[in-house]
Scaffold this motif. Structure first.
Motif, PDB file in Angstrom:
ATOM      1  N   PRO A 276      39.519  34.893  36.029  1.00 16.72           N
ATOM      2  CA  PRO A 276      38.088  35.193  35.934  1.00 16.72           C
ATOM      3  C   PRO A 276      37.258  34.071  35.316  1.00 16.72           C
ATOM      4  N   ALA A 277      37.771  33.393  34.279  1.00 21.66           N
ATOM      5  CA  ALA A 277      36.991  32.312  33.658  1.00 21.66           C
ATOM      6  C   ALA A 277      36.785  31.165  34.639  1.00 21.66           C
ATOM      7  N   GLU A 278      37.860  30.775  35.320  1.00 22.08           N
ATOM      8  CA  GLU A 278      37.766  29.662  36.258  1.00 22.08           C
ATOM      9  C   GLU A 278      36.834  29.999  37.419  1.00 22.08           C
ATOM     10  N   ARG A 279      36.945  31.216  37.922  1.00 25.03           N
ATOM     11  CA  ARG A 279      36.069  31.640  39.030  1.00 25.03           C
ATOM     12  C   ARG A 279      34.608  31.679  38.585  1.00 25.03           C
TER      13      ARG A 279
ATOM     14  N   ALA B 210      33.868  41.456  33.029  1.00 29.67           N
ATOM     15  CA  ALA B 210      34.591  42.695  32.686  1.00 29.67           C
ATOM     16  C   ALA B 210      36.088  42.534  32.886  1.00 29.67           C
ATOM     17  N   GLU B 211      36.475  41.773  33.907  1.00 24.42           N
ATOM     18  CA  GLU B 211      37.902  41.537  34.148  1.00 24.42           C
ATOM     19  C   GLU B 211      38.531  40.737  33.004  1.00 24.42           C
ATOM     20  N   GLY B 212      37.788  39.717  32.527  1.00 27.08           N
ATOM     21  CA  GLY B 212      38.330  38.868  31.465  1.00 27.08           C
ATOM     22  C   GLY B 212      38.145  39.426  30.067  1.00 27.08           C
ATOM     23  N   ARG B 213      37.081  40.220  29.867  1.00 21.18           N
ATOM     24  CA  ARG B 213      36.781  40.784  28.549  1.00 21.18           C
ATOM     25  C   ARG B 213      36.297  42.222  28.695  1.00 21.18           C
ATOM     26  N   PRO B 214      37.204  43.164  28.891  1.00 22.14           N
ATOM     27  CA  PRO B 214      36.776  44.559  29.063  1.00 22.14           C
ATOM     28  C   PRO B 214      36.135  45.162  27.818  1.00 22.14           C
TER      29      PRO B 214
END
Length: 198
Positions: A87-90, A145-149
């Motif tokens: 998620p961060a890279e995207r 949300a995927e990286g930090r729910p």
């Protein structure tokens, strides 16, 4: 007959969009009126209104044309912009592309902003209702949300995308300089999501 009418309508639509784009290349956004676009496209003013509804609708349609390629890359392109990366890279890749898109289309974005601000229905149709904004916000908030729910992904996505419309950021983009914004986004995203998403 019906097929010919549809072909004529499609031709008129492309002629209007090309005329608006060319006028925006040569004139300040506030000088690109529906009347000027219609004259440059060789159609009546009523045709522009019938096809796009308003000057705001015309600018939105032109922006949608520019944003379509980015949306395809996000949905089915190679990583990191497309699926398959963390998620961060995207998110770093996506926000860099958004900054580049804004810089390449500075006059168009300024014209769209001007159209929204001067529109009689601006209060009824805020920027956040723009289909492009809705799509970008959904993508950004989903990756956050995927990286930090544990965080308010929707709010943070609004904060990130909102910077595109703030001075001096917007000024940098109008000047065709997206690199500084892209680098700033990368620092923020990696701080928020961590290096694990790279």
């Amino acid at each position: 007959m019906e097929r010919r009418e549809r072909a004529d309508a499609a031709r008129n639509r492309q002629a209007i969009l090309r005329a608006a784009e060319e006028l925006l290349r040569r004139h300040p956004p506030e000088q690109v009126s529906v009347e000027r676009v219609a004259a440059a496209a060789g159609v009546g003013k009523g045709t522009v209104f019938h096809r796009f509804g308003s000057r705001t609708g015309l600018m939105l349609a032109l922006m949608a044309e520019r944003a379509r390629e980015l949306e395809q890359a996000v949905a089915e392109g190679p990583p990191p912009l497309g699926p398959g990366a963390g998620p961060a890279e995207r998110l770093v890749a996506f926000l860099a592309e958004v900054a580049a898109l804004a810089a390449r289309n500075g006059n168009l974005m300024a014209a769209h902003e001007h159209a929204i601000v001067t529109s009689k229905s601006a209060a009824e149709q805020p920027r956040e209702a723009n289909p492009i904004y809705v799509s970008w916000h959904r993508h950004v908030s989903g990756l956050i949300a995927e990286g930090r729910p544990d965080v308010d992904a929707e709010q943070i996505a609004h904060m990130l995308l909102g910077t595109l419309h703030m001075e001096p950021i917007a000024g940098q983009l109008r000047a065709g300089k997206p690199e500084r914004l892209a680098a700033g986004f990368a620092v923020l995203i990696r701080g928020l999501l961590g290096e694990g998403g790279r």
